[in-house]
Design a protein around this motif. Structure first.
Motif, short mmCIF file in Angstrom:
data_model
loop_
_atom_site.label_atom_id
_atom_site.label_comp_id
_atom_site.label_asym_id
_atom_site.label_seq_id
_atom_site.Cartn_x
_atom_site.Cartn_y
_atom_site.Cartn_z
N GLY A 168 0.79 -1.23 0.00
CA GLY A 168 0.00 0.00 0.00
C GLY A 168 0.82 1.27 0.00
N SER A 169 2.05 1.21 0.54
CA SER A 169 2.91 2.40 0.56
C SER A 169 3.26 2.84 -0.86
CB SER A 169 4.18 2.14 1.37
OG SER A 169 4.99 1.14 0.75
N LEU A 170 3.37 1.87 -1.76
CA LEU A 170 3.64 2.20 -3.16
C LEU A 170 2.45 2.90 -3.80
CD1 LEU A 170 5.21 -1.24 -4.15
CD2 LEU A 170 6.48 0.88 -3.75
N LEU A 171 1.27 2.37 -3.52
CA LEU A 171 0.06 2.94 -4.11
C LEU A 171 -0.20 4.35 -3.60
CD1 LEU A 171 -2.33 -0.16 -4.05
CD2 LEU A 171 -0.42 0.39 -5.58
N GLU A 172 0.09 4.58 -2.32
CA GLU A 172 -0.10 5.92 -1.76
C GLU A 172 0.77 6.94 -2.48
OE1 GLU A 172 -2.23 7.19 0.51
OE2 GLU A 172 -3.21 5.21 0.41
N ALA A 173 1.97 6.52 -2.86
CA ALA A 173 2.88 7.43 -3.56
C ALA A 173 2.41 7.75 -4.97
CB ALA A 173 4.29 6.83 -3.59
N ILE A 174 1.62 6.86 -5.54
CA ILE A 174 1.15 7.03 -6.92
C ILE A 174 -0.19 7.77 -6.98
CG2 ILE A 174 0.40 5.75 -8.99
CD1 ILE A 174 2.37 3.54 -8.13
N LYS A 175 -0.98 7.72 -5.91
CA LYS A 175 -2.34 8.29 -5.92
C LYS A 175 -2.40 9.76 -6.33
CE LYS A 175 -4.67 5.13 -2.74
NZ LYS A 175 -5.30 4.97 -1.39
N PRO A 176 -1.46 10.62 -5.94
CA PRO A 176 -1.53 12.01 -6.40
C PRO A 176 -1.52 12.14 -7.92
CG PRO A 176 -0.04 11.84 -4.55
CD PRO A 176 -0.39 10.43 -4.95
N SER A 177 -0.78 11.27 -8.60
CA SER A 177 -0.73 11.30 -10.06
C SER A 177 -2.04 10.82 -10.67
CB SER A 177 0.42 10.43 -10.57
OG SER A 177 1.66 10.92 -10.10
N VAL A 178 -2.66 9.85 -10.01
CA VAL A 178 -3.99 9.38 -10.45
C VAL A 178 -4.98 10.52 -10.35
CG1 VAL A 178 -5.89 7.82 -9.93
CG2 VAL A 178 -3.53 6.99 -9.80
N GLU A 179 -4.93 11.24 -9.26
CA GLU A 179 -5.85 12.35 -9.03
C GLU A 179 -5.63 13.47 -10.03
OE1 GLU A 179 -8.96 14.42 -7.25
OE2 GLU A 179 -8.33 12.32 -7.00
N SER A 180 -4.36 13.82 -10.28
CA SER A 180 -4.06 14.94 -11.17
C SER A 180 -4.41 14.66 -12.63
CB SER A 180 -2.57 15.30 -11.07
OG SER A 180 -1.76 14.27 -11.63
N SER A 181 -4.50 13.39 -13.00
CA SER A 181 -4.76 13.04 -14.40
C SER A 181 -6.19 12.56 -14.65
CB SER A 181 -3.78 11.94 -14.85
OG SER A 181 -3.98 10.75 -14.09
N LYS A 182 -7.03 12.54 -13.64
CA LYS A 182 -8.34 11.90 -13.76
C LYS A 182 -9.27 12.58 -14.76
CE LYS A 182 -10.54 14.25 -9.84
NZ LYS A 182 -11.20 14.05 -8.52
N ASP A 183 -9.07 13.87 -15.00
CA ASP A 183 -9.97 14.60 -15.91
C ASP A 183 -9.41 14.70 -17.33
OD1 ASP A 183 -11.85 15.06 -13.88
OD2 ASP A 183 -10.77 16.85 -13.19
N GLN A 184 -8.28 14.09 -17.58
CA GLN A 184 -7.71 14.12 -18.92
C GLN A 184 -8.48 13.19 -19.85
OE1 GLN A 184 -3.55 13.13 -18.59
NE2 GLN A 184 -3.06 14.92 -17.35
N SER A 185 -8.55 13.56 -21.11
CA SER A 185 -9.21 12.70 -22.10
C SER A 185 -8.26 11.57 -22.48
CB SER A 185 -9.58 13.50 -23.35
OG SER A 185 -8.41 14.07 -23.94
N GLY A 186 -8.82 10.48 -22.99
CA GLY A 186 -7.99 9.36 -23.41
C GLY A 186 -7.98 8.25 -22.40
N ASP A 187 -7.00 7.37 -22.54
CA ASP A 187 -6.90 6.19 -21.68
C ASP A 187 -6.49 6.59 -20.26
OD1 ASP A 187 -4.93 3.87 -20.56
OD2 ASP A 187 -6.54 3.01 -21.78
#
Length: 237
Positions: A168-187
């Motif tokens: 889970g420590s790995l996923l926590e480090a990645i979550k901000p990038s998931v959040e910042s890209s969630k409204d982008q078009s595409g995959d």
């Protein structure tokens, strides 16, 4: 590209300018920027620049994609040569994914690359310290953060997966990038993977050691996105 690797001479006097035990306990702290480049270096005869090194990486990947690998520096003599000391020309912060072995996909050999691998290619404190050492002391001219297509760690972060142990420590480090890209078009997964690459670059650039090397034009930090299907690495910006 014909190249000779940079010769690095870290003198005792140069290292003492960083303070006793600097290499072993943190390789510099804020406030030592004036001494940051005190390590003595000797350029290779062709004076490799960050741009030349980046092109060498891209050329090597192009050979890999086209099945024209040269498999350089993989002989017994090379093994004996680098046993005396390492002089890598580039550093890679890559995902631990078994499908993305740096020396193979960049068509390099023993002693050419200084590689840090971790699931999700995240810049942890320990990874940053390692890359600071690689750039400042060993003389690597480029740090490439390499993420890849269909990264399982990024996908798990998107799904908010419940995982055991310290995964889970790995996923926590990645979550901000998931959040910042969630409204982008595409995959969504590709967008998050690329956003994560860029986020790790910014984290690396926040390092006093690395930022000073960048200012001195001795280092370039870039992002690469690896296509699992073709083997091609595309620059991410």
């Amino acid at each position: 590209m014909s190249r000779q690797l940079p010769q690095i001479n870290v003198s005792r006097r140069g290292l003492l300018k960083f303070g006793a035990g600097a290499i072993g306990t943190g390789v510099l702290t804020a406030g030592l920027s004036s001494n940051l480049l005190a390590v003595e270096t000797k350029s290779a005869p062709d004076d490799l620049t960050p741009d030349k090194v980046l092109q060498e990486l891209l050329d090597g990947n192009d050979r890999f994609v086209k099945a024209r690998r040269r498999n350089p520096n993989q002989t017994k003599s090379r093994l004996v040569e680098i046993a005396k000391g390492q002089k890598p020309f580039a550093s890679i912060l890559g995902c631990a994914d078994s499908r993305v072995p740096s020396e193979i996909v960049f068509d390099q050999g023993l002693g050419d690359l200084f590689v840090c691998r971790i699931a999700g290619n995240i810049a942890t404190t320990q990874q940053i310290g390692s890359l600071e050492f690689g750039s400042l002391v060993l003389g690597t001219k480029v740090i490439m953060v390499v993420g890849h297509e269909r990264c399982g760690a990024v996908e798990a972060a998107i799904k908010g997966a419940s995982v055991p142990g310290r995964i889970g420590s790995l996923l926590e480090a990645i979550k901000p990038s998931v959040e910042s890209s969630k409204d982008q078009s595409g995959d969504k997964l590709e967008n998050a993977c690329k956003a994560n690459i860029l986020a790790q670059i910014e984290t690396l650039k926040s390092s006093t050691v690395l930022s000073e090397l960048i200012k001195a034009e001795k280092l370039k930090i870039v992002g690469g996105y690896y296509d699992l299907d073709s083997g091609k690495i595309s620059l991410v910006s």
